[in-house]
Design a protein around this motif. Structure first.
Motif, PDB file in Angstrom:
ATOM      1  N   ALA A 145       0.891  -1.305   0.020  1.00 43.21           N
ATOM      2  CA  ALA A 145      -0.104   0.041  -0.107  1.00 43.21           C
ATOM      3  C   ALA A 145       0.787   1.138  -0.048  1.00 43.21           C
ATOM      4  CB  ALA A 145      -0.867   0.047   1.158  1.00 43.21           C
ATOM      5  N   THR A 148       2.558   1.871  -3.449  1.00 45.12           N
ATOM      6  CA  THR A 148       1.481   2.208  -4.253  1.00 45.12           C
ATOM      7  C   THR A 148       1.207   3.547  -4.192  1.00 45.12           C
ATOM      8  OG1 THR A 148       0.215   0.051  -4.353  1.00 45.12           O
ATOM      9  CG2 THR A 148      -0.790   1.957  -5.144  1.00 45.12           C
ATOM     10  N   ALA A 149       1.179   4.174  -3.070  1.00 42.36           N
ATOM     11  CA  ALA A 149       0.975   5.460  -2.560  1.00 42.36           C
ATOM     12  C   ALA A 149       2.078   6.378  -3.175  1.00 42.36           C
ATOM     13  CB  ALA A 149       0.709   5.862  -1.105  1.00 42.36           C
ATOM     14  N   GLN A 156       0.946  11.348  -8.562  1.00 43.68           N
ATOM     15  CA  GLN A 156       0.436  11.093  -7.434  1.00 43.68           C
ATOM     16  C   GLN A 156       1.037  12.249  -6.520  1.00 43.68           C
ATOM     17  OE1 GLN A 156      -1.850   7.201  -6.436  1.00 43.68           O
ATOM     18  NE2 GLN A 156       0.409   6.883  -6.282  1.00 43.68           N
ATOM     19  N   THR A 158       2.909  11.878  -4.017  1.00 42.23           N
ATOM     20  CA  THR A 158       2.839  11.876  -2.367  1.00 42.23           C
ATOM     21  C   THR A 158       4.275  12.218  -1.725  1.00 42.23           C
ATOM     22  OG1 THR A 158       1.325  10.006  -2.597  1.00 42.23           O
ATOM     23  CG2 THR A 158       2.826  10.188  -0.409  1.00 42.23           C
ATOM     24  N   ARG A 421      -1.454  11.046   5.049  1.00 41.94           N
ATOM     25  CA  ARG A 421      -0.911  11.228   3.638  1.00 41.94           C
ATOM     26  C   ARG A 421      -0.865  12.849   3.234  1.00 41.94           C
ATOM     27  NH1 ARG A 421      -1.892  13.712  -1.554  1.00 41.94           N
ATOM     28  NH2 ARG A 421      -0.536  12.434  -3.095  1.00 41.94           N
ATOM     29  N   PHE A 435      -5.739   3.423  -2.282  1.00 38.06           N
ATOM     30  CA  PHE A 435      -4.894   3.466  -1.171  1.00 38.06           C
ATOM     31  C   PHE A 435      -5.511   3.187   0.246  1.00 38.06           C
ATOM     32  CE2 PHE A 435      -3.336   6.479   2.225  1.00 38.06           C
ATOM     33  CZ  PHE A 435      -2.266   5.507   2.455  1.00 38.06           C
TER      34      PHE A 435
END
Length: 444
Positions: A145, A148-149, A156, A158, A421, A435
């Motif tokens: 997870a 992936t984030a 994305q 992040t 996040r 997510f």
């Protein structure tokens, strides 16, 4: 030659028209660039180069050229030399866009902070977190997870991620340039921090959510029926335009107003309370002004959020920024590092109980997570909800603090999870549902 001159004149006319039509926008563009730069450099201690390359490198804002003056702790921006704006940093109050109303000699107050020493591991204390293994946590799935984030970084975007399970840190990750100590702007997550001030005052018996809003200007018209509850639920019925793509109520308030508590106060009623739901940052700043009215002095107001819960739960990295008039900008400007944002989520997961002290009523969590009519089950009282399955693969009891560009503090009581996040992209660029589902799958 005549053709060339005509073309040149036409070009100048076109440029003139474009400048005329967009001149007021330049105020917002340069204002955003200067404010974001000053706060990021002097609150978050990041480099000006990094802010220019990433944070301010977005449509329109990247047109601004920004300079930082470390001696005066300020940042100045303009767009091709037009509409210069300056933002100045003030100790304890963050950065503020200044105008003719600004008088530096008036900023003699700052919030008193109380940093306590303890021998308790994070998140309930300041010591390093315990290295705890939970057999019910599938770390392979959880690591998937996290990966992936942070994947597809250009989309994305992040920056930081952290997961608490049953009050224990189980994973965290930061991109280069960010650490566990880097303050992050929560944007509208500040609304949930502001609401918590009301939860504490209610617990102390100093106000009730059904109290009429104490606004003298409203007492002689239909607005007199607006309560604190209506304001916290964004269902006051007051006119407001929350549009960041143009000159609107919210952009004028954030980048032009000296006293941001007045913008919503002046608006007329377009519906009776509870008849409509209308998300309004002006309402949050009005609530900040009402909060100030509860104290005998400006100093008491400045101290309250910190003494009431922020410092009590160890969020020592948090800075609440204030406007020129000295009001906390409860709609948008709260900074804290990722671990401290997670402490805030843990406070709500624990229903206000922190190291043996009840900071707000346990029923306060039930209150802020009760769906507000006409919000389609997405909003409670300055918190976002998942009652209607906004994130279909996440538990329905999830509630969260949400901020611009994908700042999130998710609280999932049924899974004993707090998830933070932060980044520069929000749903759908950052796939929140996927997510969350990947994290939840890791809890057996």
């Amino acid at each position: 030659m005549k053709l060339f001159k005509r073309a040149l004149v036409l070009l100048l006319i076109i440029i003139g028209v474009l400048v005329y039509l967009n001149y007021t926008k330049l105020n917002i563009i340069s204002g955003y660039a200067a404010k974001n730069m000053a706060s990021s450099v002097f609150v978050a201690q990041r480099s000006a180069e990094s802010i220019t390359q990433y944070d301010n490198n977005v449509p329109l804002i990247k047109l601004a050229e920004t300079e930082v003056d470390n001696k005066t702790k300020s940042a100045s921006s303009s767009v091709y030399g037009f509409m210069e704006r300056q933002s100045v940093y003030r100790e304890g109050l963050g950065a503020v866009l200044i105008n003719d109303d600004y008088d530096s000699s008036e900023f003699t107050l700052k919030p008193n902070r109380n940093r306590l020493s303890d021998t308790i591991p994070y998140p309930y204390g300041q010591l390093n977190p315990k290295d705890t293994i939970f057999p019910e946590i599938d770390m392979v799935q959880l690591n998937k997870a996290v990966t992936t984030a942070f994947s597809n970084a250009d989309v994305q975007k992040t920056r930081t991620l952290l997961v608490l399970y049953k009050g224990h840190l189980v994973t965290e990750k930061y991109i280069d340039g960010f650490t566990k100590d880097t303050p992050i702007l929560g944007w509208s997550m500040a609304k949930s921090v502001l609401a918590t001030c009301y939860g504490v005052l209610e617990h102390q018996g100093k106000l009730g959510m059904d109290w009429p809003a104490p606004i003298a200007e409203w007492k002689e018209d239909e607005r007199r029926n607006i309560t604190l509850n209506h304001l916290l639920r964004m269902q006051s019925g007051l006119e407001w335009e929350e549009d960041y793509t143009k000159i609107s109520d919210v952009t004028k308030m954030l980048f032009l107003d000296s006293d941001m508590t007045k913008a919503q106060k002046k608006k007329k009623a377009i519906a009776k309370p509870t008849e409509i739901w209308n998300y309004s940052s002006g309402t949050s700043n009005l609530l900040s002004g009402i909060l100030r009215q509860q104290f005998r002095s400006h100093q008491e107001y400045l101290d309250f959020p910190y003494s009431a819960f922020i410092d009590k739960i160890g969020m020592y990295s948090m800075t609440l920024e204030a406007d020129i008039a000295g009001n906390y900008i409860g709609s948008a400007y709260a900074w804290a590092n990722t671990r401290d944002w997670a402490r805030f989520g843990q406070l709500y997961l624990d229903k206000g109980l922190w190291n043996g002290e009840q900071l707000f009523n346990t029923a306060w969590v039930d209150y802020i997570t009760e769906p507000t009519p006409h919000s389609d089950g997405t909003y409670g009282a300055h918190f976002w909800l998942n009652v209607n399955g906004r994130y279909p693969d996440a538990p329905k009891d999830l509630f969260s603090c949400n901020g611009h560009e994908g700042q999130y503090v998710f609280v999932i009581p049924s899974k004993d999870l707090v998830i933070v996040r932060t980044g520069l992209a929000q749903d759908p660029l950052f796939d929140v549902n996927t997510f969350l589902s990947e994290v939840v799958k890791s809890v057996q």
